[in-house]
Write a protein that holds these residues in place. Sequence first.
Motif, PDB file in Angstrom:
ATOM      1  N   LYS A  61       0.829  -1.208   0.000  1.00 45.08           N
ATOM      2  CA  LYS A  61       0.000   0.000   0.000  1.00 45.08           C
ATOM      3  C   LYS A  61       0.866   1.261   0.000  1.00 45.08           C
ATOM      4  O   LYS A  61       0.528   2.249  -0.647  1.00 45.08           O
ATOM      5  CB  LYS A  61      -0.941  -0.003   1.195  1.00 45.08           C
ATOM      6  N   ALA A  64       1.703   2.070  -3.496  1.00 44.31           N
ATOM      7  CA  ALA A  64       0.533   2.639  -4.174  1.00 44.31           C
ATOM      8  C   ALA A  64       0.318   4.082  -3.734  1.00 44.31           C
ATOM      9  O   ALA A  64       0.008   4.949  -4.549  1.00 44.31           O
ATOM     10  CB  ALA A  64      -0.699   1.793  -3.893  1.00 44.31           C
ATOM     11  N   ASP A  68       0.318   7.910  -5.776  1.00 46.14           N
ATOM     12  CA  ASP A  68      -0.957   8.612  -5.721  1.00 46.14           C
ATOM     13  C   ASP A  68      -0.953   9.832  -6.634  1.00 46.14           C
ATOM     14  O   ASP A  68      -0.042  10.657  -6.580  1.00 46.14           O
ATOM     15  CB  ASP A  68      -1.256   9.039  -4.284  1.00 46.14           C
ATOM     16  N   GLU A  71      -1.155   7.268 -10.989  1.00 44.74           N
ATOM     17  CA  GLU A  71      -1.316   5.819 -11.092  1.00 44.74           C
ATOM     18  C   GLU A  71      -1.224   5.371 -12.548  1.00 44.74           C
ATOM     19  O   GLU A  71      -1.996   5.819 -13.382  1.00 44.74           O
ATOM     20  CB  GLU A  71      -2.673   5.370 -10.527  1.00 44.74           C
ATOM     21  N   VAL A  91      -1.998  -2.819 -14.546  1.00 45.05           N
ATOM     22  CA  VAL A  91      -2.114  -2.533 -13.124  1.00 45.05           C
ATOM     23  C   VAL A  91      -3.574  -2.225 -12.805  1.00 45.05           C
ATOM     24  O   VAL A  91      -4.252  -1.531 -13.559  1.00 45.05           O
ATOM     25  CB  VAL A  91      -1.229  -1.322 -12.754  1.00 45.05           C
ATOM     26  N   PHE A  93      -6.188  -0.777  -9.675  1.00 43.15           N
ATOM     27  CA  PHE A  93      -6.326  -0.107  -8.386  1.00 43.15           C
ATOM     28  C   PHE A  93      -7.738  -0.384  -7.910  1.00 43.15           C
ATOM     29  O   PHE A  93      -8.694  -0.271  -8.679  1.00 43.15           O
ATOM     30  CB  PHE A  93      -6.078   1.404  -8.529  1.00 43.15           C
ATOM     31  N   ARG A  98      -5.218   0.110  -2.873  1.00 42.98           N
ATOM     32  CA  ARG A  98      -4.429  -1.081  -3.166  1.00 42.98           C
ATOM     33  C   ARG A  98      -4.132  -1.155  -4.658  1.00 42.98           C
ATOM     34  O   ARG A  98      -4.963  -0.808  -5.479  1.00 42.98           O
ATOM     35  CB  ARG A  98      -5.160  -2.359  -2.734  1.00 42.98           C
ATOM     36  N   MET A  99      -2.935  -1.633  -4.983  1.00 46.10           N
ATOM     37  CA  MET A  99      -2.469  -1.731  -6.359  1.00 46.10           C
ATOM     38  C   MET A  99      -2.124  -3.186  -6.643  1.00 46.10           C
ATOM     39  O   MET A  99      -1.503  -3.853  -5.807  1.00 46.10           O
ATOM     40  CB  MET A  99      -1.224  -0.842  -6.499  1.00 46.10           C
ATOM     41  N   TYR A 100      -2.532  -3.676  -7.813  1.00 46.04           N
ATOM     42  CA  TYR A 100      -2.313  -5.074  -8.169  1.00 46.04           C
ATOM     43  C   TYR A 100      -1.642  -5.189  -9.528  1.00 46.04           C
ATOM     44  O   TYR A 100      -1.982  -4.468 -10.457  1.00 46.04           O
ATOM     45  CB  TYR A 100      -3.646  -5.832  -8.230  1.00 46.04           C
TER      46      TYR A 100
END
Length: 166
Positions: A61, A64, A68, A71, A91, A93, A98-100
């Motif tokens: 986090k 991420a 900010d 993104e 990617v 959000f 949270r970023m994946y």
Amino acid sequence: MASTSRTPTRRGRGRGKGRGRGGRGDGSSSLPPPPSTLPLIIEEFFIVVYEDPLVKKALPKKFADYLDGKEPAKVYLRAADCGPRLWTVEVLFDGQGRMYLDKGWENFAIAHGVDFGCFVHFKYEGDDVLTVKVFDGTMCRKYYYSDDDDTDDESDDDVKPCIHPL
């Protein structure tokens, strides 16, 4: 034996190098600023693969939060010691900070032997590029090299693993 007389001094006042405020006599502190006032710089982080290594992976986090306002829709993964190839990974959000790593992560993971128990180290290089090092379950780093001659017409759908050196 001659005796020397000592003149008593007051602590914390004057121009001495006592332990009072700052120690410089100018009222400034020699201590670094508290962490909350330092700029947030996240250059390196890691994830440990506890679940299916081929599904989307959550990044910390804090990373991420660092991104900010800027993104990216995708990032580019470069395996350390595996040539100049960049792997495009979409990617996601989740709206809660949270970023994946999503589409494209599976191909990268297969090609670099990411499996259960692996420790995956990321270094943010800027411009949405992350250099990646993979450590196996024994905490030993996996080393790879690429065969760049075979990448002429290679698409992202073709998964060609990096070759482990002998």
